[in-house]
Design a protein around this motif. Structure first.
Motif, short mmCIF file in Angstrom:
data_model
loop_
_atom_site.label_atom_id
_atom_site.label_comp_id
_atom_site.label_asym_id
_atom_site.label_seq_id
_atom_site.Cartn_x
_atom_site.Cartn_y
_atom_site.Cartn_z
N GLU A 235 0.82 -1.21 0.00
CA GLU A 235 0.00 0.00 0.00
C GLU A 235 0.86 1.27 0.00
O GLU A 235 0.55 2.26 -0.68
CB GLU A 235 -0.94 0.02 1.22
CG GLU A 235 -2.06 -1.01 1.16
CD GLU A 235 -1.59 -2.39 1.63
OE1 GLU A 235 -0.37 -2.55 1.82
OE2 GLU A 235 -2.46 -3.26 1.79
N GLN A 236 1.98 1.24 0.72
CA GLN A 236 2.86 2.41 0.79
C GLN A 236 3.54 2.67 -0.55
O GLN A 236 3.66 3.81 -0.98
CB GLN A 236 3.92 2.21 1.89
CG GLN A 236 4.78 3.45 2.13
CD GLN A 236 5.70 3.27 3.32
OE1 GLN A 236 5.67 2.23 3.97
NE2 GLN A 236 6.50 4.28 3.59
N VAL A 237 3.98 1.60 -1.20
CA VAL A 237 4.60 1.75 -2.52
C VAL A 237 3.61 2.34 -3.51
O VAL A 237 3.94 3.25 -4.29
CB VAL A 237 5.12 0.39 -3.02
CG1 VAL A 237 5.53 0.49 -4.50
CG2 VAL A 237 6.31 -0.07 -2.18
N GLU A 238 2.39 1.86 -3.47
CA GLU A 238 1.37 2.38 -4.37
C GLU A 238 1.07 3.86 -4.09
O GLU A 238 0.92 4.67 -5.00
CB GLU A 238 0.09 1.54 -4.23
CG GLU A 238 -1.00 1.95 -5.20
CD GLU A 238 -2.23 1.05 -5.07
OE1 GLU A 238 -3.24 1.35 -5.73
OE2 GLU A 238 -2.16 0.07 -4.31
N TYR A 239 1.02 4.19 -2.79
CA TYR A 239 0.76 5.59 -2.40
C TYR A 239 1.88 6.52 -2.88
O TYR A 239 1.64 7.59 -3.45
CB TYR A 239 0.62 5.68 -0.88
CG TYR A 239 0.55 7.10 -0.36
CD1 TYR A 239 -0.64 7.82 -0.43
CD2 TYR A 239 1.67 7.70 0.20
CE1 TYR A 239 -0.70 9.12 0.04
CE2 TYR A 239 1.63 9.00 0.67
CZ TYR A 239 0.43 9.71 0.59
OH TYR A 239 0.38 10.99 1.05
N ASN A 240 3.14 6.06 -2.68
CA ASN A 240 4.28 6.88 -3.12
C ASN A 240 4.30 7.04 -4.63
O ASN A 240 4.65 8.10 -5.16
CB ASN A 240 5.59 6.24 -2.65
CG ASN A 240 5.78 6.37 -1.14
OD1 ASN A 240 5.19 7.23 -0.50
ND2 ASN A 240 6.61 5.50 -0.57
N SER A 241 3.94 5.98 -5.35
CA SER A 241 3.90 6.05 -6.81
C SER A 241 2.86 7.06 -7.28
O SER A 241 3.12 7.89 -8.16
CB SER A 241 3.60 4.67 -7.38
OG SER A 241 3.48 4.73 -8.78
N ASP A 242 1.68 7.03 -6.66
CA ASP A 242 0.63 7.99 -7.03
C ASP A 242 1.07 9.42 -6.70
O ASP A 242 0.80 10.35 -7.46
CB ASP A 242 -0.66 7.66 -6.28
CG ASP A 242 -1.29 6.37 -6.78
OD1 ASP A 242 -0.94 5.94 -7.90
OD2 ASP A 242 -2.12 5.80 -6.05
N LEU A 243 1.75 9.58 -5.55
CA LEU A 243 2.20 10.91 -5.15
C LEU A 243 3.22 11.47 -6.14
O LEU A 243 3.15 12.64 -6.54
CB LEU A 243 2.81 10.85 -3.75
CG LEU A 243 3.26 12.19 -3.14
CD1 LEU A 243 2.09 13.15 -3.02
CD2 LEU A 243 3.91 11.96 -1.77
N ASN A 244 4.15 10.62 -6.58
CA ASN A 244 5.15 11.06 -7.55
C ASN A 244 4.51 11.43 -8.89
O ASN A 244 4.91 12.40 -9.54
CB ASN A 244 6.21 9.97 -7.76
CG ASN A 244 7.16 9.84 -6.58
OD1 ASN A 244 7.39 10.80 -5.85
ND2 ASN A 244 7.69 8.64 -6.38
N LYS A 245 3.51 10.64 -9.29
CA LYS A 245 2.81 10.96 -10.54
C LYS A 245 2.12 12.32 -10.45
O LYS A 245 2.13 13.11 -11.40
CB LYS A 245 1.79 9.87 -10.85
CG LYS A 245 2.41 8.55 -11.28
CD LYS A 245 1.33 7.51 -11.56
CE LYS A 245 1.95 6.18 -11.97
NZ LYS A 245 0.91 5.15 -12.21
#
Length: 442
Positions: free
Chosen positions: A72-82
Protein backbone atom coordinates in the motif's frame (compact mmCIF):
# COMPACT_ATOMS: atom_id res chain seq x y z
CA UNK A 1 -7.61 -32.67 47.87
CA UNK A 2 -9.61 -29.58 48.01
CA UNK A 3 -7.77 -26.46 46.77
CA UNK A 4 -8.64 -23.31 48.62
CA UNK A 5 -10.36 -20.69 46.55
CA UNK A 6 -7.70 -18.12 47.39
CA UNK A 7 -4.87 -20.28 45.99
CA UNK A 8 -6.93 -21.11 42.89
CA UNK A 9 -7.50 -17.46 42.22
CA UNK A 10 -3.78 -16.62 42.63
CA UNK A 11 -2.91 -19.53 40.30
CA UNK A 12 -5.23 -18.21 37.61
CA UNK A 13 -3.75 -14.72 37.97
CA UNK A 14 -0.21 -16.09 37.69
CA UNK A 15 -1.08 -18.10 34.56
CA UNK A 16 -2.66 -15.03 32.93
CA UNK A 17 0.38 -12.84 33.64
CA UNK A 18 2.76 -15.51 32.34
CA UNK A 19 0.76 -15.90 29.14
CA UNK A 20 0.62 -12.14 28.65
CA UNK A 21 4.39 -11.83 29.03
CA UNK A 22 4.95 -14.62 26.55
CA UNK A 23 2.57 -13.07 24.05
CA UNK A 24 4.30 -9.70 24.40
CA UNK A 25 7.70 -11.25 23.84
CA UNK A 26 6.43 -13.09 20.77
CA UNK A 27 5.05 -9.89 19.23
CA UNK A 28 7.84 -7.44 19.98
CA UNK A 29 11.04 -9.49 20.19
CA UNK A 30 10.60 -12.56 18.00
CA UNK A 31 11.85 -12.17 14.34
CA UNK A 32 10.11 -15.25 13.00
CA UNK A 33 6.49 -14.16 12.67
CA UNK A 34 4.11 -15.75 10.20
CA UNK A 35 1.14 -13.66 9.22
CA UNK A 36 -2.16 -15.32 8.55
CA UNK A 37 -2.61 -12.89 5.66
CA UNK A 38 0.82 -12.57 4.02
CA UNK A 39 3.72 -15.04 3.89
CA UNK A 40 7.00 -13.93 2.29
CA UNK A 41 9.26 -16.86 1.54
CA UNK A 42 12.94 -16.60 0.70
CA UNK A 43 13.99 -19.27 -1.76
CA UNK A 44 17.28 -20.28 -3.18
CA UNK A 45 17.61 -19.28 -6.82
CA UNK A 46 16.33 -22.02 -9.13
CA UNK A 47 14.86 -24.16 -6.32
CA UNK A 48 11.19 -25.34 -6.45
CA UNK A 49 8.79 -23.98 -3.92
CA UNK A 50 9.28 -25.64 -0.49
CA UNK A 51 12.23 -27.86 -1.65
CA UNK A 52 15.97 -27.53 -1.08
CA UNK A 53 18.64 -28.89 -3.44
CA UNK A 54 18.82 -32.33 -1.78
CA UNK A 55 15.11 -32.89 -2.43
CA UNK A 56 13.99 -32.59 1.16
CA UNK A 57 11.19 -30.25 2.12
CA UNK A 58 12.41 -26.91 3.23
CA UNK A 59 10.85 -24.74 5.80
CA UNK A 60 9.78 -21.35 4.46
CA UNK A 61 11.91 -18.35 5.40
CA UNK A 62 10.35 -15.04 6.24
CA UNK A 63 11.71 -11.61 5.16
CA UNK A 64 13.55 -10.13 8.07
CA UNK A 65 12.11 -6.59 7.53
CA UNK A 66 8.72 -7.51 6.21
CA UNK A 67 6.05 -4.78 6.42
CA UNK A 68 2.38 -5.80 6.08
CA UNK A 69 1.54 -2.30 4.62
CA UNK A 70 4.51 -2.20 2.23
CA UNK A 71 2.46 -2.70 -0.96
CA UNK A 72 0.00 0.00 0.00
CA UNK A 73 2.86 2.41 0.79
CA UNK A 74 4.60 1.75 -2.52
CA UNK A 75 1.37 2.38 -4.37
CA UNK A 76 0.76 5.59 -2.40
CA UNK A 77 4.28 6.88 -3.12
CA UNK A 78 3.90 6.05 -6.81
CA UNK A 79 0.63 7.99 -7.03
CA UNK A 80 2.20 10.91 -5.15
CA UNK A 81 5.15 11.06 -7.55
CA UNK A 82 2.81 10.96 -10.54
CA UNK A 83 0.86 13.90 -9.11
CA UNK A 84 4.07 15.84 -8.52
CA UNK A 85 5.22 15.25 -12.08
CA UNK A 86 1.81 16.23 -13.45
CA UNK A 87 1.83 19.43 -11.37
CA UNK A 88 5.31 20.39 -12.63
CA UNK A 89 4.16 19.80 -16.19
CA UNK A 90 1.13 22.00 -15.54
CA UNK A 91 3.34 24.79 -14.22
CA UNK A 92 5.55 24.42 -17.29
CA UNK A 93 2.57 24.79 -19.60
CA UNK A 94 1.46 27.93 -17.73
CA UNK A 95 4.95 29.41 -18.05
CA UNK A 96 5.09 28.63 -21.76
CA UNK A 97 1.62 30.12 -22.29
CA UNK A 98 2.83 33.46 -20.96
CA UNK A 99 3.78 35.79 -23.84
CA UNK A 100 7.53 36.07 -23.94
CA UNK A 101 8.63 39.71 -23.90
CA UNK A 102 11.58 41.35 -25.61
CA UNK A 103 13.39 44.62 -25.03
CA UNK A 104 14.31 47.17 -27.68
CA UNK A 105 15.90 50.59 -27.32
CA UNK A 106 15.10 53.48 -29.68
CA UNK A 107 17.61 56.32 -30.07
CA UNK A 108 15.96 59.35 -31.63
CA UNK A 109 18.67 61.36 -33.42
CA UNK A 110 16.30 62.96 -35.93
CA UNK A 111 13.03 64.84 -35.46
CA UNK A 112 11.02 62.07 -37.13
CA UNK A 113 11.85 60.00 -34.05
CA UNK A 114 9.22 62.05 -32.20
CA UNK A 115 6.65 61.19 -34.87
CA UNK A 116 7.55 57.51 -34.43
CA UNK A 117 7.38 57.64 -30.66
CA UNK A 118 4.52 60.05 -29.90
CA UNK A 119 2.28 59.79 -32.98
CA UNK A 120 2.77 56.18 -34.14
CA UNK A 121 3.69 54.26 -30.98
CA UNK A 122 1.88 56.82 -28.74
CA UNK A 123 4.54 56.62 -26.08
CA UNK A 124 5.03 59.07 -23.17
CA UNK A 125 8.06 61.34 -22.85
CA UNK A 126 9.61 62.73 -19.68
CA UNK A 127 10.14 65.53 -19.06
CA UNK A 128 7.29 66.98 -21.13
CA UNK A 129 9.34 70.11 -21.88
CA UNK A 130 10.00 69.92 -25.64
CA UNK A 131 13.34 71.73 -25.37
CA UNK A 132 14.72 69.53 -22.59
CA UNK A 133 18.24 68.25 -23.20
CA UNK A 134 17.35 64.64 -22.37
CA UNK A 135 13.94 63.01 -22.77
CA UNK A 136 12.99 59.37 -22.40
CA UNK A 137 9.98 57.08 -22.21
CA UNK A 138 8.85 53.45 -22.10
CA UNK A 139 5.93 51.58 -23.62
CA UNK A 140 4.78 48.09 -24.55
CA UNK A 141 3.74 47.16 -28.08
CA UNK A 142 3.03 43.56 -28.99
CA UNK A 143 5.68 41.42 -27.29
CA UNK A 144 8.20 44.27 -27.15
CA UNK A 145 9.07 46.62 -24.29
CA UNK A 146 10.36 49.75 -26.03
CA UNK A 147 12.48 52.41 -24.34
CA UNK A 148 13.13 55.73 -26.10
CA UNK A 149 15.89 58.31 -25.67
CA UNK A 150 16.11 61.64 -27.46
CA UNK A 151 17.47 65.15 -27.07
CA UNK A 152 20.80 66.98 -27.52
CA UNK A 153 22.26 65.25 -24.44
CA UNK A 154 21.82 61.82 -26.02
CA UNK A 155 25.37 61.44 -27.31
CA UNK A 156 27.56 58.52 -28.30
CA UNK A 157 28.83 56.54 -25.35
CA UNK A 158 26.43 58.13 -22.86
CA UNK A 159 23.26 56.17 -23.59
CA UNK A 160 22.68 53.19 -21.27
CA UNK A 161 22.83 50.08 -23.46
CA UNK A 162 21.02 47.56 -21.28
CA UNK A 163 19.56 45.42 -24.06
CA UNK A 164 20.79 43.80 -27.27
CA UNK A 165 18.33 45.26 -29.80
CA UNK A 166 18.43 48.82 -31.10
CA UNK A 167 16.42 51.12 -33.39
CA UNK A 168 18.37 54.17 -34.56
CA UNK A 169 16.42 57.15 -35.99
CA UNK A 170 18.50 59.23 -38.41
CA UNK A 171 18.25 62.10 -40.90
CA UNK A 172 19.80 61.54 -44.32
CA UNK A 173 18.11 64.37 -46.19
CA UNK A 174 21.22 66.48 -46.91
CA UNK A 175 25.00 66.16 -46.82
CA UNK A 176 25.50 67.66 -43.35
CA UNK A 177 22.86 65.36 -41.88
CA UNK A 178 24.40 62.36 -43.64
CA UNK A 179 27.78 63.10 -42.07
CA UNK A 180 26.21 63.27 -38.60
CA UNK A 181 24.22 60.07 -39.18
CA UNK A 182 27.31 58.23 -40.43
CA UNK A 183 29.11 58.92 -37.15
CA UNK A 184 26.22 57.37 -35.25
CA UNK A 185 26.23 54.31 -37.48
CA UNK A 186 29.96 53.86 -36.92
CA UNK A 187 29.41 54.09 -33.17
CA UNK A 188 26.68 51.43 -33.33
CA UNK A 189 28.96 49.27 -35.48
CA UNK A 190 31.51 49.14 -32.64
CA UNK A 191 28.72 48.01 -30.30
CA UNK A 192 27.80 45.25 -32.73
CA UNK A 193 31.42 44.15 -33.06
CA UNK A 194 31.74 43.93 -29.27
CA UNK A 195 28.47 41.91 -29.11
CA UNK A 196 26.91 44.59 -26.92
CA UNK A 197 24.23 45.02 -29.60
CA UNK A 198 22.99 42.06 -31.64
CA UNK A 199 20.17 43.52 -33.75
CA UNK A 200 19.92 46.94 -35.44
CA UNK A 201 17.14 48.71 -37.33
CA UNK A 202 17.30 52.22 -38.80
CA UNK A 203 14.39 54.61 -39.34
CA UNK A 204 15.68 57.05 -41.94
CA UNK A 205 14.38 60.40 -43.13
CA UNK A 206 15.64 59.78 -46.63
CA UNK A 207 16.74 62.17 -49.32
CA UNK A 208 13.81 63.83 -51.13
CA UNK A 209 15.22 62.63 -54.46
CA UNK A 210 15.60 59.12 -52.93
CA UNK A 211 19.40 59.29 -53.23
CA UNK A 212 20.29 57.15 -50.20
CA UNK A 213 23.29 55.27 -51.53
CA UNK A 214 25.42 56.34 -48.53
CA UNK A 215 23.61 53.96 -46.18
CA UNK A 216 23.71 50.98 -48.56
CA UNK A 217 27.03 49.51 -47.29
CA UNK A 218 25.65 49.39 -43.74
CA UNK A 219 22.76 47.10 -44.70
CA UNK A 220 23.20 43.44 -43.80
CA UNK A 221 22.29 42.41 -47.34
CA UNK A 222 25.46 44.24 -48.46
CA UNK A 223 27.69 42.82 -45.73
CA UNK A 224 26.82 45.41 -43.09
CA UNK A 225 25.09 45.11 -39.72
CA UNK A 226 21.73 46.88 -40.20
CA UNK A 227 18.99 44.22 -40.22
CA UNK A 228 16.09 46.52 -41.11
CA UNK A 229 15.65 49.88 -42.84
CA UNK A 230 12.46 51.95 -42.60
CA UNK A 231 12.86 54.77 -45.12
CA UNK A 232 10.74 57.84 -45.90
CA UNK A 233 9.63 58.52 -49.52
CA UNK A 234 9.04 56.09 -52.40
CA UNK A 235 12.48 54.51 -52.42
CA UNK A 236 13.05 51.85 -55.11
CA UNK A 237 14.81 49.80 -52.41
CA UNK A 238 11.54 49.01 -50.64
CA UNK A 239 10.88 45.26 -50.78
CA UNK A 240 8.91 44.66 -47.56
CA UNK A 241 11.56 42.15 -46.48
CA UNK A 242 14.42 44.17 -45.04
CA UNK A 243 13.53 47.63 -46.43
CA UNK A 244 10.13 49.14 -45.62
CA UNK A 245 8.54 52.47 -46.47
CA UNK A 246 7.90 54.83 -43.57
CA UNK A 247 5.59 57.89 -43.43
CA UNK A 248 7.05 61.40 -43.32
CA UNK A 249 4.56 62.47 -40.65
CA UNK A 250 4.09 65.92 -39.17
CA UNK A 251 6.82 68.53 -38.72
CA UNK A 252 7.83 67.68 -35.17
CA UNK A 253 10.97 69.77 -35.66
CA UNK A 254 8.59 72.76 -35.79
CA UNK A 255 6.89 71.57 -32.60
CA UNK A 256 3.71 70.42 -34.39
CA UNK A 257 1.80 68.56 -31.64
CA UNK A 258 -0.19 65.35 -31.48
CA UNK A 259 -3.85 66.36 -32.00
CA UNK A 260 -6.50 64.29 -30.25
CA UNK A 261 -9.87 64.28 -32.09
CA UNK A 262 -12.73 65.85 -30.17
CA UNK A 263 -16.43 66.55 -30.92
CA UNK A 264 -15.81 70.23 -31.69
CA UNK A 265 -13.10 69.35 -34.20
CA UNK A 266 -15.57 67.07 -35.98
CA UNK A 267 -18.88 68.95 -35.84
CA UNK A 268 -17.92 72.64 -35.86
CA UNK A 269 -18.80 74.81 -38.83
CA UNK A 270 -15.65 75.87 -40.66
CA UNK A 271 -15.57 79.34 -42.24
CA UNK A 272 -13.12 78.51 -45.07
CA UNK A 273 -13.34 76.06 -47.93
CA UNK A 274 -9.57 75.72 -48.23
CA UNK A 275 -6.19 77.00 -47.05
CA UNK A 276 -2.62 77.29 -48.21
CA UNK A 277 0.13 78.72 -46.01
CA UNK A 278 3.57 78.11 -47.41
CA UNK A 279 6.53 79.03 -49.55
CA UNK A 280 6.00 79.78 -53.24
CA UNK A 281 9.07 78.68 -55.20
CA UNK A 282 9.84 80.26 -58.57
CA UNK A 283 8.88 78.26 -61.65
CA UNK A 284 6.96 75.76 -59.53
CA UNK A 285 3.34 74.59 -59.63
CA UNK A 286 2.81 76.70 -56.53
CA UNK A 287 2.88 79.78 -58.73
CA UNK A 288 0.04 78.26 -60.74
CA UNK A 289 -1.85 77.57 -57.52
CA UNK A 290 -1.49 81.18 -56.34
CA UNK A 291 -2.81 82.47 -59.70
CA UNK A 292 -5.87 80.25 -59.35
CA UNK A 293 -6.47 81.45 -55.80
CA UNK A 294 -6.42 85.09 -56.98
CA UNK A 295 -9.63 84.56 -58.97
CA UNK A 296 -12.56 86.72 -57.81
CA UNK A 297 -14.16 85.50 -54.60
CA UNK A 298 -11.50 82.93 -53.80
CA UNK A 299 -9.77 85.24 -51.33
CA UNK A 300 -12.85 85.07 -49.10
CA UNK A 301 -13.30 81.31 -49.39
CA UNK A 302 -9.66 80.24 -49.05
CA UNK A 303 -7.25 81.35 -46.34
CA UNK A 304 -3.82 81.91 -47.91
CA UNK A 305 -0.47 83.21 -46.74
CA UNK A 306 2.44 83.00 -49.17
CA UNK A 307 6.14 83.66 -48.63
CA UNK A 308 9.06 83.57 -51.02
CA UNK A 309 11.64 81.97 -48.72
CA UNK A 310 11.34 78.74 -46.74
CA UNK A 311 11.83 79.12 -43.00
CA UNK A 312 12.91 76.01 -41.05
CA UNK A 313 11.47 77.16 -37.73
CA UNK A 314 8.09 78.45 -36.67
CA UNK A 315 7.44 81.15 -34.15
CA UNK A 316 4.73 80.57 -31.58
CA UNK A 317 2.42 82.95 -33.44
CA UNK A 318 3.04 81.45 -36.88
CA UNK A 319 2.42 77.92 -35.56
CA UNK A 320 -0.87 78.96 -33.95
CA UNK A 321 -1.92 80.76 -37.15
CA UNK A 322 -1.17 77.66 -39.20
CA UNK A 323 -3.05 75.35 -36.83
CA UNK A 324 -6.04 77.71 -36.84
CA UNK A 325 -6.08 77.65 -40.64
CA UNK A 326 -6.16 73.84 -40.63
CA UNK A 327 -8.92 73.71 -38.02
CA UNK A 328 -11.08 76.27 -39.87
CA UNK A 329 -10.78 74.86 -43.40
CA UNK A 330 -12.60 72.02 -45.11
CA UNK A 331 -9.68 71.40 -47.48
CA UNK A 332 -5.91 71.86 -47.22
CA UNK A 333 -4.07 72.44 -50.50
CA UNK A 334 -0.86 70.39 -50.76
CA UNK A 335 1.25 71.32 -53.79
CA UNK A 336 4.45 69.41 -54.46
CA UNK A 337 7.77 70.66 -53.17
CA UNK A 338 11.05 68.87 -53.76
CA UNK A 339 9.00 65.67 -53.19
CA UNK A 340 5.27 65.02 -53.50
CA UNK A 341 5.05 63.84 -49.89
CA UNK A 342 5.03 66.73 -47.44
CA UNK A 343 4.34 67.39 -43.76
CA UNK A 344 1.23 69.37 -44.67
CA UNK A 345 -0.60 66.19 -45.73
CA UNK A 346 -0.30 64.61 -42.28
CA UNK A 347 -0.93 67.89 -40.44
CA UNK A 348 -4.16 68.40 -42.37
CA UNK A 349 -5.26 64.87 -41.46
CA UNK A 350 -4.64 65.69 -37.79
CA UNK A 351 -7.33 68.40 -37.98
CA UNK A 352 -9.78 66.60 -40.26
CA UNK A 353 -9.06 68.97 -43.14
CA UNK A 354 -9.05 66.92 -46.35
CA UNK A 355 -5.71 67.13 -48.21
CA UNK A 356 -5.97 68.14 -51.84
CA UNK A 357 -2.77 66.57 -53.16
CA UNK A 358 -0.92 67.38 -56.36
CA UNK A 359 -0.44 63.83 -57.61
CA UNK A 360 2.65 64.19 -59.78
CA UNK A 361 6.14 62.68 -59.68
CA UNK A 362 9.03 64.96 -58.79
CA UNK A 363 12.59 64.75 -60.23
CA UNK A 364 14.93 62.18 -58.71
CA UNK A 365 15.36 58.44 -58.40
CA UNK A 366 12.21 57.69 -56.40
CA UNK A 367 10.13 54.72 -57.56
CA UNK A 368 7.85 55.49 -60.50
CA UNK A 369 5.57 52.46 -60.26
CA UNK A 370 1.79 52.47 -60.74
CA UNK A 371 1.23 53.39 -57.08
CA UNK A 372 3.69 56.27 -56.98
CA UNK A 373 3.90 58.94 -55.78
CA UNK A 374 2.58 58.57 -52.23
CA UNK A 375 2.69 54.78 -52.58
CA UNK A 376 2.32 54.13 -48.85
CA UNK A 377 -0.68 56.43 -48.36
CA UNK A 378 -2.51 55.20 -51.46
CA UNK A 379 -2.00 51.57 -50.43
CA UNK A 380 -3.64 52.45 -47.10
CA UNK A 381 -6.69 53.88 -48.89
CA UNK A 382 -6.10 57.55 -48.01
CA UNK A 383 -9.39 59.49 -48.51
CA UNK A 384 -7.69 62.47 -50.18
CA UNK A 385 -8.52 64.53 -53.24
CA UNK A 386 -5.84 63.86 -55.89
CA UNK A 387 -5.33 66.28 -58.78
CA UNK A 388 -2.73 66.57 -61.55
CA UNK A 389 -3.15 70.30 -62.21
CA UNK A 390 -4.20 73.17 -59.95
CA UNK A 391 -6.50 74.42 -62.69
CA UNK A 392 -8.85 71.66 -61.49
CA UNK A 393 -9.29 73.49 -58.17
CA UNK A 394 -12.27 75.72 -59.14
CA UNK A 395 -14.37 72.67 -60.02
CA UNK A 396 -13.42 71.03 -56.72
CA UNK A 397 -14.46 74.13 -54.77
CA UNK A 398 -17.73 74.24 -56.71
CA UNK A 399 -18.58 70.74 -55.49
CA UNK A 400 -17.51 71.77 -52.02
CA UNK A 401 -20.02 74.63 -51.94
CA UNK A 402 -22.82 72.20 -52.78
CA UNK A 403 -22.10 69.94 -49.80
CA UNK A 404 -24.29 70.12 -46.70
CA UNK A 405 -22.88 70.53 -43.21
CA UNK A 406 -23.93 66.98 -42.42
CA UNK A 407 -21.95 65.64 -45.39
CA UNK A 408 -18.91 67.66 -44.37
CA UNK A 409 -19.08 66.40 -40.78
CA UNK A 410 -19.37 62.81 -41.98
CA UNK A 411 -16.36 63.23 -44.28
CA UNK A 412 -14.36 64.85 -41.51
CA UNK A 413 -15.15 61.98 -39.15
CA UNK A 414 -14.12 59.41 -41.75
CA UNK A 415 -10.82 61.21 -42.41
CA UNK A 416 -9.95 61.36 -38.69
CA UNK A 417 -10.86 57.70 -38.27
CA UNK A 418 -8.74 56.76 -41.27
CA UNK A 419 -5.73 58.69 -39.98
CA UNK A 420 -6.03 57.06 -36.56
CA UNK A 421 -6.31 53.64 -38.21
CA UNK A 422 -3.32 54.38 -40.46
CA UNK A 423 -1.10 55.21 -37.50
CA UNK A 424 -2.29 52.08 -35.68
CA UNK A 425 -1.46 49.97 -38.74
CA UNK A 426 2.02 51.48 -38.89
CA UNK A 427 2.51 50.74 -35.19
CA UNK A 428 1.50 47.11 -35.61
CA UNK A 429 3.59 46.72 -38.75
CA UNK A 430 6.67 48.25 -37.14
CA UNK A 431 6.33 46.02 -34.07
CA UNK A 432 5.65 42.82 -36.00
CA UNK A 433 8.56 43.34 -38.41
CA UNK A 434 10.98 43.87 -35.52
CA UNK A 435 9.62 40.85 -33.64
CA UNK A 436 9.93 38.64 -36.71
CA UNK A 437 13.41 39.84 -37.70
CA UNK A 438 15.05 40.27 -34.31
CA UNK A 439 13.48 37.48 -32.28
CA UNK A 440 12.16 34.81 -34.67
CA UNK A 441 14.82 32.34 -33.49
CA UNK A 442 13.62 32.81 -29.91
Amino acid sequence: MKIPKRKLFLLIIFAYVAFSLYAAYSVFFSTKVISRVHRVVQKEPGAPSGVVRDGRAAAPFLAADWNPWEDEQVEYNSDLNKKRVAFKQHLGRIEKSKAQRYKVQVWGKAAIGLYLWEHILEGPLNPTDKIAQWREGQLQSGKIDFSFYTGPAVVQGHVPVDMHSLVLVLNGREEQKVSYSTRWLEHVQTLVQSRTVLHVAVVLLGNEHCNNAWIGPYLKRNGGFVDLLFVVYDSPWVNDKDVFQWPLGVATYRQFPLIRPNPQLITSSRPYLCNFLGTVYKNSSRETLMQVLKQPGMDKECLTTAREKWLPQETGDSLRHYQTALAQSELTLCPVGINTECYRIYEACSYGSVPVVEDVLTPGTCAAGPGSPLRLLKAAGAPFVFISDWKELPAILERERAMSQEQRVDRRRRLLEWYGSFRQQMKERFTEVIEETFFKSA
